[in-house]
Design a protein around this motif. Sequence first.
Motif, mmCIF file in Angstrom:
data_model
loop_
_atom_site.group_PDB
_atom_site.id
_atom_site.type_symbol
_atom_site.label_atom_id
_atom_site.label_comp_id
_atom_site.label_asym_id
_atom_site.label_seq_id
_atom_site.Cartn_x
_atom_site.Cartn_y
_atom_site.Cartn_z
ATOM 1 N N LEU A 46 -7.987 -1.934 12.596
ATOM 2 C CA LEU A 46 -7.306 -3.192 12.265
ATOM 3 C C LEU A 46 -8.016 -4.387 12.893
ATOM 4 O O LEU A 46 -8.095 -5.456 12.294
ATOM 5 C CB LEU A 46 -5.840 -3.147 12.725
ATOM 6 N N GLU A 85 0.815 -1.210 0.000
ATOM 7 C CA GLU A 85 0.000 0.000 0.000
ATOM 8 C C GLU A 85 0.848 1.259 0.000
ATOM 9 O O GLU A 85 0.394 2.327 0.401
ATOM 10 C CB GLU A 85 -0.949 -0.029 1.203
ATOM 11 N N ARG A 100 -8.885 -1.796 6.406
ATOM 12 C CA ARG A 100 -7.585 -1.384 5.891
ATOM 13 C C ARG A 100 -7.548 0.104 5.553
ATOM 14 O O ARG A 100 -6.510 0.633 5.188
ATOM 15 C CB ARG A 100 -7.196 -2.218 4.661
ATOM 16 N N SER A 127 -2.976 -2.180 6.328
ATOM 17 C CA SER A 127 -3.678 -3.450 6.546
ATOM 18 C C SER A 127 -2.795 -4.386 7.346
ATOM 19 O O SER A 127 -1.578 -4.222 7.407
ATOM 20 C CB SER A 127 -4.051 -4.090 5.223
ATOM 21 N N ASN A 128 -3.442 -5.354 7.938
ATOM 22 C CA ASN A 128 -2.703 -6.377 8.666
ATOM 23 C C ASN A 128 -2.283 -7.505 7.733
ATOM 24 O O ASN A 128 -1.645 -8.455 8.148
ATOM 25 C CB ASN A 128 -3.548 -6.927 9.811
ATOM 26 N N GLU A 129 -2.674 -7.362 6.475
ATOM 27 C CA GLU A 129 -2.290 -8.344 5.469
ATOM 28 C C GLU A 129 -0.782 -8.266 5.291
ATOM 29 O O GLU A 129 -0.230 -7.198 5.035
ATOM 30 C CB GLU A 129 -2.944 -7.979 4.141
#
Lengths: 116, 244
Positions: B191, A97, B196, B115-117
Amino acid sequence: GLECDGTNGGLCCRQQFYIDFRLIGWNDWIIAPAGYYGNYCEGSCPAYLAGVPGSASSFHTAVVNQYRMRGMSPGSVNSCCIPTKLSTMSMLYFDDEYNIVKRDVPNMIVEECGCA
Amino acid sequence: TVSQESQCASCGLGHPDDSGRMDTDFLEAVKRHILNRLQMRERPNITHPIPKAAMVTALRKLHAGKVREDGRFEIPNLDGHAAHNEVQEETSEIISFAESDDVTPSKSSLYFLISNEGNQNLYVLQANLWLYFKLLPGTQEKGLRRKVTVRVHYYEPGGQNVHWPMMEKRVELKRSGWHTFPVSEAVREMLAKGGRRQDLDIHCDGCEAANVQPILVDPNDPSHRPFLVVHAQQADGKHRIRKR
């Protein structure tokens, strides 16, 4: 820990392996450091080297090593050349991102190798 | 010996005939290792770089980063070896730059994507919003301190334009500069819900009267683009290594 410099007769040692992020085209997302020391361990571990250096100070290890030197091996005969000292690497990079992430990743760099 | 080779992965490496192939294999293994440790499946796809001015400002503002005069980064402990080898806890600092799009309802709105991705199980220790306040011409000469009140609201994009107060801070301005606003709770909640996108709305009471302008997402002023700094660490306690 021995360094693999061709003079250690194939004994367990640390082989330096540096990867420059520019050469693999990863410098567009990794800001720092410029490369990674992907060092690894290689070489043979004769019986008398087992337990050195990681646990050589242990009384039990000393006794077991004496047995091994005399050809009487209690337990497993084989030992393996493995990292005995690892260090943390801090990285600064872009994620998916476009955020800048600074991360301290433990146990990333092999500093020393030994037989275990 | 043969028996050692069969049981020990690192024994018997380094045959001269295979050195070329070994290097390629190691390179791929190391690349995979780095991605695994950063909890990424693939390397990020960087199609448009962040404006360098925004990046330089953000790094300059953080204690972790120094920027040399030639524009290159000089990060303590980032020569590939951390100063403290005993550090076992995995910590992260994430700098997210503000964005704006058609969904953001007003000029005072902006959003951040975090994001926690790829950063699974991150626990947010602290999150701070950085905003630049510019004293407009005619104010600086007076050298007076200007007091304004900044309110940060969050809202759900696509919702009914309902804004929820997040924090309020009194800011004293003598000159143009950066100010921080704690937003840890909001980022944690976002989160935790699996979100996100953090949408924020910035209101400044008294800014107009004081001739002060908070700089939001302005393509003509990338050096003062707002950013969010998130300090986080792995939340999964059972994998924590302790030294005895």
